[in-house]
Enzyme design. Structure first.
Site, short mmCIF file in Angstrom:
data_model
loop_
_atom_site.label_atom_id
_atom_site.label_comp_id
_atom_site.label_asym_id
_atom_site.label_seq_id
_atom_site.Cartn_x
_atom_site.Cartn_y
_atom_site.Cartn_z
N CYS A 1 -5.69 -3.12 2.58
CA CYS A 1 -5.50 -2.90 4.01
C CYS A 1 -6.77 -3.11 4.83
O CYS A 1 -7.16 -4.23 5.13
CB CYS A 1 -4.91 -1.51 4.24
SG CYS A 1 -4.13 -1.30 5.86
N LYS B 1 -9.94 1.48 -2.69
CA LYS B 1 -10.17 1.00 -1.33
C LYS B 1 -11.62 1.25 -0.92
O LYS B 1 -12.09 2.39 -0.93
CB LYS B 1 -9.20 1.68 -0.38
CG LYS B 1 -9.16 1.13 1.03
CD LYS B 1 -8.05 1.83 1.82
CE LYS B 1 -7.80 1.22 3.17
NZ LYS B 1 -6.66 1.88 3.86
N GLU C 1 0.85 -1.18 0.00
CA GLU C 1 0.00 0.00 0.00
C GLU C 1 0.89 1.24 0.00
O GLU C 1 1.91 1.29 0.68
CB GLU C 1 -0.90 -0.01 1.24
CG GLU C 1 -1.87 1.17 1.30
CD GLU C 1 -2.78 1.13 2.52
OE1 GLU C 1 -3.87 1.72 2.44
OE2 GLU C 1 -2.41 0.50 3.53
#
Length: 287
Positions: free
Chosen positions: A160, A119, A50
């Site tokens: 994440c 995301k 990331e």
């Protein structure tokens, strides 16, 4: 979506744990070097961390943001083509129409972009006395599932905080993904507590391989990443794990082993869809 013919039951996955600095050109140059190194070791798919091109933090997202395509994604395209590998480009801060996203792009061995995942779940947490972080102060969430096909298996992508949501992984599994990849940057509070636990849970719940790529730990950074990039197998075992420093780790993904695990403990066929259901509202797949 085009389904590629499967060519082998095993392939090598590389996970790059990159030491990210405040100098974007250095991050990109180092990325090119490490992807080449991974390809020379026989890797067919290479996963980056990331925010591989920039420091992680709400005050950095706008400063380092790019359009897609842009400087960082051009580098990913060139690197994938030069080394004839699939590159899962971790994530970069993306700017689009005045909004900012945490976005992962995927490039095939021909250098073509085959997927962009924004995301979905923004990292907004507040652990008193330890860490408070609010991605939503700067970023806009994505709104689709993201999967892509390879000649080896179908791959589901999250970034994440997406890993904390079991429903996302379950949907990927139900849609035929055998590998889930999560570029991520857990911190020194959530990392030791939850990083490995979540990976093993997602792998075990869905009987899939799970790979995570973190930036290397930099104790001088404003946000200190935990590191410990890993690959977990469908039995829930950690196959390989990095330490805190920059490195490339490797795992041989064995799809026959995955099939064997599913035959031994056939939870896929034993689910009670007459009682409960997890459904997908929107997805984005590669063409």
């Amino acid at each position: 979506m085009t389904t590629l013919p499967r060519v082998m039951s095993k392939f090598r996955l590389a996970v790059v744990q990159l030491h990210v600095t405040s100098v974007k050109s250095e991050n990109l140059s180092r990325t090119r070097t490490l992807v080449k190194e991974a390809a020379q070791q026989g890797s067919k798919v290479v996963l980056l961390p990331e925010c591989f091109n920039s420091p992680y933090g709400t005050n950095f997202f706008s400063e380092y943001s790019e359009k897609i395509p842009g400087e960082s994604t051009r580098l990913l395209s060139e690197t994938a083509k030069e080394n004839k590998v699939y590159v899962v480009g971790g994530s970069i801060p993306e700017e689009d129409d005045g909004k900012f996203y945490n976005s992962c792009t995927v490039f095939g061995p021909d250098g073509e972009m085959i997927l962009k995942h924004r995301k979905i779940h923004l990292f907004d947490i507040d652990v008193p006395g330890k860490i408070r972080f609010q991605e939503s102060e700067t970023l806009t969430p994505g709104n689709t599932l993201s999967m892509f096909e390879t000649p080896f298996c179908k791959v589901g992508v999250g970034i994440c905080y997406d890993m904390r949501f079991a429903e996302l992984a379950q949907l990927y599994g139900r849609k035929g993904c055998h590998l889930l990849v999560y570029p991520g940057a857990f911190n020194m509070t959530t990392g030791p507590a939850h990083w490995e636990l979540l990976q093993r849970a997602r792998a075990l719940d869905n009987q899939v391989y799970v790979a995570t790529a973190s930036p290397a730990r930099d104790e001088t950074a404003s946000y200190v990443a935990w590191g410990h990039s890993s690959v977990v197998n469908p039995w829930g075992e950690v196959m390989t794990k990095a330490g805190a420093q920059e490195t490339v780790i490797y795992a041989d993904i064995d799809l026959q082993y995955l099939s064997d695990v599913r035959k031994q403990i056939p939870i896929t066929s034993q689910r009670r869809h007459d009682i409960y259901e997890v459904s997908c509202v929107k997805e984005a797949e590669s063409s």
